[in-house]
Motif scaffolding. Sequence first.
Motif, PDB file in Angstrom:
ATOM      1  N   LEU A  97       0.827  -1.210   0.000  1.00  0.00           N
ATOM      2  CA  LEU A  97       0.000   0.000   0.000  1.00  0.00           C
ATOM      3  C   LEU A  97       0.861   1.259   0.000  1.00  0.00           C
ATOM      4  CD1 LEU A  97      -2.796  -1.019   2.544  1.00  0.00           C
ATOM      5  CD2 LEU A  97      -3.076  -0.652   0.090  1.00  0.00           C
ATOM      6  N   ILE A  98       1.926   1.267   0.828  1.00  0.00           N
ATOM      7  CA  ILE A  98       2.776   2.454   0.907  1.00  0.00           C
ATOM      8  C   ILE A  98       3.553   2.664  -0.387  1.00  0.00           C
ATOM      9  CG2 ILE A  98       4.803   3.417   2.075  1.00  0.00           C
ATOM     10  CD1 ILE A  98       3.748   2.318   4.669  1.00  0.00           C
ATOM     11  N   LEU A  99       4.065   1.572  -0.957  1.00  0.00           N
ATOM     12  CA  LEU A  99       4.768   1.707  -2.238  1.00  0.00           C
ATOM     13  C   LEU A  99       3.830   2.213  -3.321  1.00  0.00           C
ATOM     14  CD1 LEU A  99       6.988  -1.508  -2.226  1.00  0.00           C
ATOM     15  CD2 LEU A  99       7.713   0.852  -1.838  1.00  0.00           C
ATOM     16  N   SER A 100       2.584   1.736  -3.278  1.00  0.00           N
ATOM     17  CA  SER A 100       1.594   2.214  -4.242  1.00  0.00           C
ATOM     18  C   SER A 100       1.327   3.697  -4.044  1.00  0.00           C
ATOM     19  CB  SER A 100       0.299   1.400  -4.094  1.00  0.00           C
ATOM     20  OG  SER A 100      -0.708   1.912  -4.941  1.00  0.00           O
ATOM     21  N   ARG A 101       1.243   4.130  -2.764  1.00  0.00           N
ATOM     22  CA  ARG A 101       1.013   5.546  -2.498  1.00  0.00           C
ATOM     23  C   ARG A 101       2.213   6.382  -2.906  1.00  0.00           C
ATOM     24  NH1 ARG A 101      -0.638   7.688   3.429  1.00  0.00           N
ATOM     25  NH2 ARG A 101       1.533   7.173   3.868  1.00  0.00           N
ATOM     26  N   GLN A 102       3.425   5.841  -2.724  1.00  0.00           N
ATOM     27  CA  GLN A 102       4.613   6.576  -3.163  1.00  0.00           C
ATOM     28  C   GLN A 102       4.562   6.843  -4.667  1.00  0.00           C
ATOM     29  OE1 GLN A 102       8.109   4.455  -1.975  1.00  0.00           O
ATOM     30  NE2 GLN A 102       7.716   4.684   0.213  1.00  0.00           N
ATOM     31  N   ARG A 103       4.226   5.802  -5.401  1.00  0.00           N
ATOM     32  CA  ARG A 103       4.130   5.974  -6.863  1.00  0.00           C
ATOM     33  C   ARG A 103       3.045   6.983  -7.216  1.00  0.00           C
ATOM     34  NH1 ARG A 103       5.098   0.308  -6.657  1.00  0.00           N
ATOM     35  NH2 ARG A 103       2.851  -0.103  -6.681  1.00  0.00           N
ATOM     36  N   LEU A 104       1.916   6.912  -6.488  1.00  0.00           N
ATOM     37  CA  LEU A 104       0.826   7.849  -6.755  1.00  0.00           C
ATOM     38  C   LEU A 104       1.257   9.282  -6.455  1.00  0.00           C
ATOM     39  CD1 LEU A 104      -2.145   8.386  -7.463  1.00  0.00           C
ATOM     40  CD2 LEU A 104      -2.703   7.965  -5.053  1.00  0.00           C
ATOM     41  N   LEU A 105       1.989   9.468  -5.338  1.00  0.00           N
ATOM     42  CA  LEU A 105       2.453  10.812  -4.982  1.00  0.00           C
ATOM     43  C   LEU A 105       3.416  11.361  -6.028  1.00  0.00           C
ATOM     44  CD1 LEU A 105       3.025  10.422  -1.134  1.00  0.00           C
ATOM     45  CD2 LEU A 105       1.258  11.774  -2.253  1.00  0.00           C
ATOM     46  N   ARG A 106       4.320  10.511  -6.490  1.00  0.00           N
ATOM     47  CA  ARG A 106       5.254  10.966  -7.530  1.00  0.00           C
ATOM     48  C   ARG A 106       4.511  11.342  -8.805  1.00  0.00           C
ATOM     49  NH1 ARG A 106       8.659   6.697  -5.515  1.00  0.00           N
ATOM     50  NH2 ARG A 106       7.832   5.304  -7.111  1.00  0.00           N
ATOM     51  N   ASP A 107       3.523  10.526  -9.154  1.00  0.00           N
ATOM     52  CA  ASP A 107       2.747  10.807 -10.368  1.00  0.00           C
ATOM     53  C   ASP A 107       1.948  12.099 -10.219  1.00  0.00           C
ATOM     54  OD1 ASP A 107       3.749   8.509 -11.417  1.00  0.00           O
ATOM     55  OD2 ASP A 107       1.962   7.286 -10.995  1.00  0.00           O
ATOM     56  N   ILE A 108       1.334  12.268  -9.038  1.00  0.00           N
ATOM     57  CA  ILE A 108       0.549  13.489  -8.817  1.00  0.00           C
ATOM     58  C   ILE A 108       1.448  14.724  -8.873  1.00  0.00           C
ATOM     59  CG2 ILE A 108      -0.747  14.776  -7.066  1.00  0.00           C
ATOM     60  CD1 ILE A 108      -2.003  12.169  -6.201  1.00  0.00           C
ATOM     61  N   GLY A 109       2.615  14.623  -8.202  1.00  0.00           N
ATOM     62  CA  GLY A 109       3.534  15.752  -8.207  1.00  0.00           C
ATOM     63  C   GLY A 109       3.967  16.122  -9.616  1.00  0.00           C
ATOM     64  N   HIS A 110       4.278  15.089 -10.415  1.00  0.00           N
ATOM     65  CA  HIS A 110       4.716  15.346 -11.788  1.00  0.00           C
ATOM     66  C   HIS A 110       3.582  15.917 -12.643  1.00  0.00           C
ATOM     67  CE1 HIS A 110       6.814  14.831 -15.593  1.00  0.00           C
ATOM     68  NE2 HIS A 110       5.752  14.171 -16.060  1.00  0.00           N
ATOM     69  N   GLU A 111       2.405  15.302 -12.534  1.00  0.00           N
ATOM     70  CA  GLU A 111       1.282  15.731 -13.362  1.00  0.00           C
ATOM     71  C   GLU A 111       0.787  17.132 -13.004  1.00  0.00           C
ATOM     72  OE1 GLU A 111       0.180  14.252 -15.982  1.00  0.00           O
ATOM     73  OE2 GLU A 111       1.544  12.559 -15.750  1.00  0.00           O
ATOM     74  N   LEU A 112       0.890  17.524 -11.725  1.00  0.00           N
ATOM     75  CA  LEU A 112       0.425  18.853 -11.322  1.00  0.00           C
ATOM     76  C   LEU A 112       1.456  19.934 -11.636  1.00  0.00           C
ATOM     77  CD1 LEU A 112      -1.325  18.239  -7.890  1.00  0.00           C
ATOM     78  CD2 LEU A 112      -2.403  18.859 -10.039  1.00  0.00           C
ATOM     79  N   ARG A 113       2.723  19.635 -11.391  1.00  0.00           N
ATOM     80  CA  ARG A 113       3.746  20.667 -11.577  1.00  0.00           C
ATOM     81  C   ARG A 113       3.930  21.045 -13.041  1.00  0.00           C
ATOM     82  NH1 ARG A 113       6.409  21.999  -7.139  1.00  0.00           N
ATOM     83  NH2 ARG A 113       6.283  20.629  -5.318  1.00  0.00           N
ATOM     84  N   THR A 114       3.758  20.097 -13.929  1.00  0.00           N
ATOM     85  CA  THR A 114       3.931  20.413 -15.354  1.00  0.00           C
ATOM     86  C   THR A 114       2.907  21.431 -15.847  1.00  0.00           C
ATOM     87  OG1 THR A 114       4.902  18.236 -15.762  1.00  0.00           O
ATOM     88  CG2 THR A 114       4.039  19.419 -17.676  1.00  0.00           C
ATOM     89  N   PRO A 115       1.595  21.210 -15.661  1.00  0.00           N
ATOM     90  CA  PRO A 115       0.639  22.243 -16.108  1.00  0.00           C
ATOM     91  C   PRO A 115       0.760  23.544 -15.330  1.00  0.00           C
ATOM     92  CG  PRO A 115      -0.493  20.495 -14.896  1.00  0.00           C
ATOM     93  CD  PRO A 115       0.888  20.028 -15.161  1.00  0.00           C
ATOM     94  N   LEU A 116       1.169  23.478 -14.045  1.00  0.00           N
ATOM     95  CA  LEU A 116       1.347  24.709 -13.279  1.00  0.00           C
ATOM     96  C   LEU A 116       2.491  25.539 -13.863  1.00  0.00           C
ATOM     97  CD1 LEU A 116       0.877  23.474  -9.600  1.00  0.00           C
ATOM     98  CD2 LEU A 116      -0.632  25.013 -10.877  1.00  0.00           C
ATOM     99  N   ALA A 117       3.583  24.865 -14.219  1.00  0.00           N
ATOM    100  CA  ALA A 117       4.715  25.581 -14.822  1.00  0.00           C
ATOM    101  C   ALA A 117       4.315  26.209 -16.159  1.00  0.00           C
ATOM    102  CB  ALA A 117       5.886  24.624 -15.011  1.00  0.00           C
ATOM    103  N   LYS A 118       3.552  25.461 -16.966  1.00  0.00           N
ATOM    104  CA  LYS A 118       3.089  26.001 -18.250  1.00  0.00           C
ATOM    105  C   LYS A 118       2.160  27.195 -18.030  1.00  0.00           C
ATOM    106  CE  LYS A 118       3.436  21.657 -20.836  1.00  0.00           C
ATOM    107  NZ  LYS A 118       2.684  20.618 -21.584  1.00  0.00           N
ATOM    108  N   SER A 119       1.327  27.107 -16.981  1.00  0.00           N
ATOM    109  CA  SER A 119       0.402  28.212 -16.695  1.00  0.00           C
ATOM    110  C   SER A 119       1.160  29.465 -16.281  1.00  0.00           C
ATOM    111  CB  SER A 119      -0.571  27.805 -15.584  1.00  0.00           C
ATOM    112  OG  SER A 119      -1.343  26.693 -15.982  1.00  0.00           O
ATOM    113  N   LYS A 120       2.207  29.288 -15.450  1.00  0.00           N
ATOM    114  CA  LYS A 120       3.013  30.439 -15.050  1.00  0.00           C
ATOM    115  C   LYS A 120       3.695  31.084 -16.249  1.00  0.00           C
ATOM    116  CE  LYS A 120       4.072  28.923 -10.332  1.00  0.00           C
ATOM    117  NZ  LYS A 120       5.137  28.509  -9.378  1.00  0.00           N
TER     118      LYS A 120
END
Length: 404
Positions: free
Chosen positions: A202-225
């Motif tokens: 479960l924790i490894l799955s959450r780690q992967r999810l957190l990394r994916d969320i961080g990557h997916e959110l930061r990319t559009p935020l950077a483009k928006s800025k």
Amino acid sequence: MSIFTKLFLLFLVSLSLMLFVSRETNQLTQAKIEMLLKEKYLQASTELFRDLSNNDSTALTKRLQAFDFEVITETQHVLEHSKSIYEKSSSFGEVKILMDAKGRYLLLMRYLDESLLVQDRAQDESFLQQGMVTYLIFADIFVLVVIFLLIVKLLFPLKQIASTLKEFGEGALHVRMKYFGSNELGKLSDTFNAMASNIEALILSRQRLLRDIGHELRTPLAKSKLALEMLGESKYQQSLKKAISQIDELTKELLDIERLNANMEQLSLTRFNAETLVSESLSRALIDDESLVELHMDELFEIKGDLNYLSIALKNLIDNALKYTTQKPILIEVKERTISVKSRGEALEYALDYYCEPFAQGDDARGVEGFGLGLSIVKKIVQKHGFKLSLTCKKGWNSFSVSY
């Protein structure tokens, strides 16, 4: 006091008590046998002495048979290795009760030149019973020792179980208990290993999810800025910049909290002084106007911890103080192994734990009266280091302090 220590002390007390009982029982039994034989010997000596003085061998023989006495022929040898426990003399002779080298009680009678040494055959049975009691007591002691060793053998896996649980709780998700057999401890180890595997997955799955969320959110935020910078100045541009910055900050704080909760980040412990921590924290806070912060450095003490995480914690305290103070500058004090960040304002209404809860004030958490996620991250970092976070409100100052 550990279970093993308590068990060992209980074993020592029980063993000492049984040895004491064994000694006292032997002494009491010996004293009782001696008293009974002494009474019998003294009673018999009167009659035997009469037959001996009359030189009546037939009557003497019958009397010895009646008392179940046995005549000892090797008189000299026995007397050399015996000690006297009772003596009575007269003008014609003497009566003695002796104890030989084997612990048997003997009756010695002398009349003029005649002497007679006898022993009671019945005392062998008494000594046999005494030996049986002693044997049973030592058998009980032996059983007690065996039981103690068996219990120790059963308790020994508990130390390994406790060690494994501690490692797992500290973030070593890969550790598992070894097989203890098909007993209750074996079932416990199997249950723990199954649970640990599920938690690790479960924790490894959450780690992967957190990394994916961080990557997916930061990319559009950077483009928006970037897109906002390319747009012309307008009254909506600043509002959009602020909204995007808040989303970026919220994402980062949420990821930091999840990493701390999941023990994903192991602390990199080093030694540094308080001035280094304050300097690093101020540089992260990106304070353009130095007049906004007043620094009082009364003591330069050494800190052992993760400089990166501790600077994040102190930076969050500085940000909160700048955001919510009613009068600048804010004050940073370093003394008595404590770093305090003070800001002016009305005394805070609630206790520290309230402000350390994420989104403590719901939708207003990032408004004037909220403290957002910053203090929640501070609390988790401080707790992970084993330091102390405190809040005091005195004379118009609200002070958040970390004691190292």
